[in-house]
Scaffold this motif. Structure first.
Motif, PDB file in Angstrom:
ATOM      1  N   ARG A  29       0.915  -1.034  -0.263  1.00 21.61           N
ATOM      2  CA  ARG A  29       0.267   0.145  -0.316  1.00 21.61           C
ATOM      3  C   ARG A  29       0.408   1.569  -0.186  1.00 21.61           C
ATOM      4  N   ALA A  30       2.283   1.041   0.802  1.00 24.88           N
ATOM      5  CA  ALA A  30       2.501   2.315   1.109  1.00 24.88           C
ATOM      6  C   ALA A  30       3.190   2.684  -0.790  1.00 24.88           C
ATOM      7  N   LEU A  31       4.122   1.294  -1.395  1.00 22.29           N
ATOM      8  CA  LEU A  31       4.696   1.765  -2.476  1.00 22.29           C
ATOM      9  C   LEU A  31       3.409   2.489  -3.153  1.00 22.29           C
ATOM     10  N   ALA A  32       2.213   1.687  -2.907  1.00 15.05           N
ATOM     11  CA  ALA A  32       1.153   2.061  -4.429  1.00 15.05           C
ATOM     12  C   ALA A  32       0.908   3.507  -4.005  1.00 15.05           C
ATOM     13  N   ASN A  33       0.713   4.236  -2.875  1.00 13.84           N
ATOM     14  CA  ASN A  33       0.954   5.849  -2.432  1.00 13.84           C
ATOM     15  C   ASN A  33       1.683   6.627  -2.241  1.00 13.84           C
ATOM     16  N   LEU A  34       2.384   6.088  -3.518  1.00 12.80           N
ATOM     17  CA  LEU A  34       4.064   6.986  -3.961  1.00 12.80           C
ATOM     18  C   LEU A  34       3.470   7.608  -5.485  1.00 12.80           C
ATOM     19  N   GLY A  35       2.478   6.721  -5.889  1.00  9.58           N
ATOM     20  CA  GLY A  35       2.017   6.101  -6.937  1.00  9.58           C
ATOM     21  C   GLY A  35       2.441   5.203  -8.106  1.00  9.58           C
ATOM     22  N   HIS A  36       3.322   4.049  -7.564  1.00 13.06           N
ATOM     23  CA  HIS A  36       3.860   2.952  -8.099  1.00 13.06           C
ATOM     24  C   HIS A  36       2.521   1.852  -8.255  1.00 13.06           C
ATOM     25  N   GLU A  37       2.517   1.482  -9.800  1.00 14.20           N
ATOM     26  CA  GLU A  37       1.663   0.542  -9.408  1.00 14.20           C
ATOM     27  C   GLU A  37       2.093  -1.176  -9.363  1.00 14.20           C
ATOM     28  N   VAL A 194      22.881  -4.073   0.743  1.00 13.78           N
ATOM     29  CA  VAL A 194      22.113  -4.720   2.041  1.00 13.78           C
ATOM     30  C   VAL A 194      21.519  -3.241   3.027  1.00 13.78           C
ATOM     31  N   GLN A 195      20.508  -3.326   2.376  1.00 15.31           N
ATOM     32  CA  GLN A 195      20.011  -1.769   2.877  1.00 15.31           C
ATOM     33  C   GLN A 195      18.944  -1.972   4.859  1.00 15.31           C
ATOM     34  N   VAL A 196      18.544  -1.046   5.708  1.00 16.60           N
ATOM     35  CA  VAL A 196      18.157  -1.339   6.312  1.00 16.60           C
ATOM     36  C   VAL A 196      16.836  -0.949   6.739  1.00 16.60           C
ATOM     37  N   ILE A 197      15.915  -1.288   6.724  1.00 16.64           N
ATOM     38  CA  ILE A 197      14.268  -0.733   6.578  1.00 16.64           C
ATOM     39  C   ILE A 197      13.331  -1.625   7.673  1.00 16.64           C
ATOM     40  N   PRO A 198      13.338  -0.082   9.345  1.00 11.54           N
ATOM     41  CA  PRO A 198      12.495  -1.578  10.207  1.00 11.54           C
ATOM     42  C   PRO A 198      11.121  -1.425   9.416  1.00 11.54           C
ATOM     43  N   ASN A 199      10.483  -2.724  10.146  1.00 10.68           N
ATOM     44  CA  ASN A 199       8.690  -1.629  10.928  1.00 10.68           C
ATOM     45  C   ASN A 199       8.310  -0.753  10.712  1.00 10.68           C
ATOM     46  N   ARG A 388       9.415   8.856  12.406  1.00 12.60           N
ATOM     47  CA  ARG A 388      10.457   7.772  11.847  1.00 12.60           C
ATOM     48  C   ARG A 388      10.049   6.472  11.442  1.00 12.60           C
ATOM     49  N   TYR A 389       8.943   5.965  12.199  1.00  6.04           N
ATOM     50  CA  TYR A 389       8.759   4.955  11.986  1.00  6.04           C
ATOM     51  C   TYR A 389       7.198   4.586  11.500  1.00  6.04           C
ATOM     52  N   THR A 390       6.927   4.892  10.811  1.00  6.83           N
ATOM     53  CA  THR A 390       5.840   4.643   9.592  1.00  6.83           C
ATOM     54  C   THR A 390       5.842   3.382   8.563  1.00  6.83           C
ATOM     55  N   TRP A 391       4.731   3.334   8.132  1.00  2.89           N
ATOM     56  CA  TRP A 391       5.080   2.018   6.986  1.00  2.89           C
ATOM     57  C   TRP A 391       4.938   3.516   5.471  1.00  2.89           C
ATOM     58  N   ALA A 392       4.927   4.567   5.935  1.00  2.57           N
ATOM     59  CA  ALA A 392       5.564   5.745   4.810  1.00  2.57           C
ATOM     60  C   ALA A 392       6.272   6.058   4.758  1.00  2.57           C
ATOM     61  N   HIS A 393       7.219   5.686   5.765  1.00  5.48           N
ATOM     62  CA  HIS A 393       8.740   5.657   5.979  1.00  5.48           C
ATOM     63  C   HIS A 393       9.573   4.397   5.108  1.00  5.48           C
ATOM     64  N   ALA A 394       9.195   3.418   5.362  1.00  4.54           N
ATOM     65  CA  ALA A 394       9.269   2.205   5.325  1.00  4.54           C
ATOM     66  C   ALA A 394       9.915   2.154   3.517  1.00  4.54           C
ATOM     67  N   GLY A 395       7.686   2.933   3.466  1.00  5.45           N
ATOM     68  CA  GLY A 395       7.881   2.906   1.918  1.00  5.45           C
ATOM     69  C   GLY A 395       8.505   3.601   0.908  1.00  5.45           C
ATOM     70  N   GLN A 396       8.998   4.832   1.725  1.00  2.00           N
ATOM     71  CA  GLN A 396       9.833   5.418   0.993  1.00  2.00           C
ATOM     72  C   GLN A 396      11.425   4.936   0.852  1.00  2.00           C
TER      73      GLN A 396
END
Length: 430
Positions: A29-37, A194-199, A388-396
């Motif tokens: 959903r976060a990726l879709a909210n950023l405009g991606h299909e 490798v990049q770190v993306i917390p939940n 710092r820790y929203t799904w929007a942050h994780a999506g970005q």
């Protein structure tokens, strides 16, 4: 971009209630909210018509489903473990679904494949190779190591071979914690990949939750001191430690209540423990709860606890922790791994020693005696999670990793083979 999200894990239902299901829905959903299909490929049904991700294929794998059922039945009838049949399911799905997925994508350009690492799955890598696009691997655990630690793995050698090949083949990897990133590097993955993306958490899901008293009233609670836990009841979550500490708390506050939200393999044992300690009437087991119902249950608590047991190289990024903070409830959590980075002890929550019921009891007693402290810690925690820790942050962050992988792939194609790239450099120098 058009992204293909792959989850070949039969234990993760896109419409389910487990943390892994929540993560799947949230990140897509976060990726879709950023405009991606976002296209979703999964053998399980979901995530539903109200979700922006579009399923690439219908759920299921008819030949694999029937074969698994027959094999599991056969093994059980002969007194053997049936887990072997379950381990075969993702392999059969991988073999069956590849050509069907490619046919469904024939007229749809995909920019990248994002796959959640799953045992015995080759789907994401196969499709990325066939489509000639980057593979970004989402790693929430090194699953063969987890299986070895907490359950049996019949096809261990094959599982490790597939996992190692996928880890080393991926263009980029998103690990949910620093500890997990370090373990990936130890498995031979180059650190720069490798990049770190917390939940994270969806703050909007908590914005319309009824007030504290209304949530308590729905459970038949009024002014009692309410301690809570949310999650699947598995051994590493340490709910047995919480019940032991809470039993001692009731000796000084018989009106206190413990709210345990969720179900899992330890539920029967935990209920028995509560009975044996004489606190059965003070412990509320909700059983399985659909995720939209969780915020109101959290809002009913005075203190929410994440009493994880001590595990070497603790690598979790607990969704429950971020949801506790988003609900505006005071947090106690084990002093382990990423938790120590998220919660500042005495500022945004309290940290306790793992596996130590007496230390947890001391923290509960301190918070029971000070509503002001609970309020201050909860407010600070909410500000931390909001920043710092929203799904929007994780999506970005996920989007950044995908774009970098796509750009790197494009640059490599533009440069051509190494000898051609070298000749171009030479000509420019001349």
């Amino acid at each position: 971009m058009r992204l293909l999200y792959v989850c070949n894990d039969f234990g993760i239902a896109p419409s389910g209630t487990k943390g892994s299901s929540v993560h799947l829905r949230a990140i897509t959903r976060a990726l879709a909210n950023l405009g991606h299909e976002v296209l979703l490929l999964s053998p399980r049904e979901g995530p539903g018509d109200d979700h922006p991700a579009r399923c690439l294929l219908p759920p299921g794998c008819p030949p694999g489903d029937e074969s698994t059922r027959l094999l599991a039945q056969y093994l059980a009838e002969h007194g053997f473990e049936s887990t072997f049949a379950q381990e075969l399911r993702p392999l059969m799905y991988s073999a069956w679904v590849r050509d069907r997925a490619l046919e469904a994508l024939r007229d749809q350009h995909v920019d990248a494949v994002l796959e959640r690492l799953a045992l015995f799955s080759t789907v994401g890598g196969d499709l990325a190779d066939a489509l000639d696009v980057p593979l970004v691997l989402e790693v929430n655990a090194i699953l063969t190591e987890e299986a070895r630690a907490f359950r049996r793995l019949q096809l261990a050698e094959l599982g490790e071979s597939i996992e190692t090949r996928l880890l080393q083949r991926a263009d980029a990897l998103a690990a949910m914690s620093e500890a997990l990133a370090e373990r990936l590097v130890a498995r031979g993955v180059r650190p720069q990949r490798v990049q770190v993306i917390p939940n994270g958490v969806d703050l909007e899901a908590f914005a319309e939750t009824p007030p504290h008293r209304a949530c308590r009233a729905a459970l038949g609670l009024r002014d009692e001191f309410v301690v809570g836990f949310v999650g699947s009841l598995k051994v590493w979550h340490g709910v047995d430690i919480l019940i032991t500490a809470f039993a001692k708390l009731t000796q000084e506050d018989p009106a206190a209540r413990l709210l345990i939200v969720g179900t899992g393999p330890m539920e029967h044992e935990l209920r028995s423990t509560a009975r044996s300690l004489g606190i059965e009437g003070a412990v509320i087991f909700t059983g399985n709860v659909e995720h939209p119902g969780v915020p109101a249950l959290l809002r009913a608590m005075d203190v929410a606890v994440a009493p994880f047991r001590s595990i070497d190289g603790f690598y979790f990024s607990p969704i429950k922790l971020f949801e506790y903070m988003a609900a505006g409830v005071c947090v106690i959590a084990s002093r382990l791994g990423q938790i120590r980075q998220v919660i500042e002890d005495g500022v945004s929550g309290l940290l306790c020693r793992p596996d130590d019921a007496l230390d947890l009891l001391a923290k509960l007693q301190r918070l029971r005696q000070s509503p002001e402290l609970r309020s201050r810690l909860a407010a600070n925690a909410f500000n931390v999670v909001r920043r710092r820790y929203t799904w929007a942050h994780a999506g970005q962050k996920t989007e950044q990793i995908i774009r970098a992988a796509v750009a790197q792939r494009n640059e490599a194609e533009t440069a051509g083979p190494p000898e051609i790239a070298a000749s171009r450099v030479t000509r420019l120098a001349i």
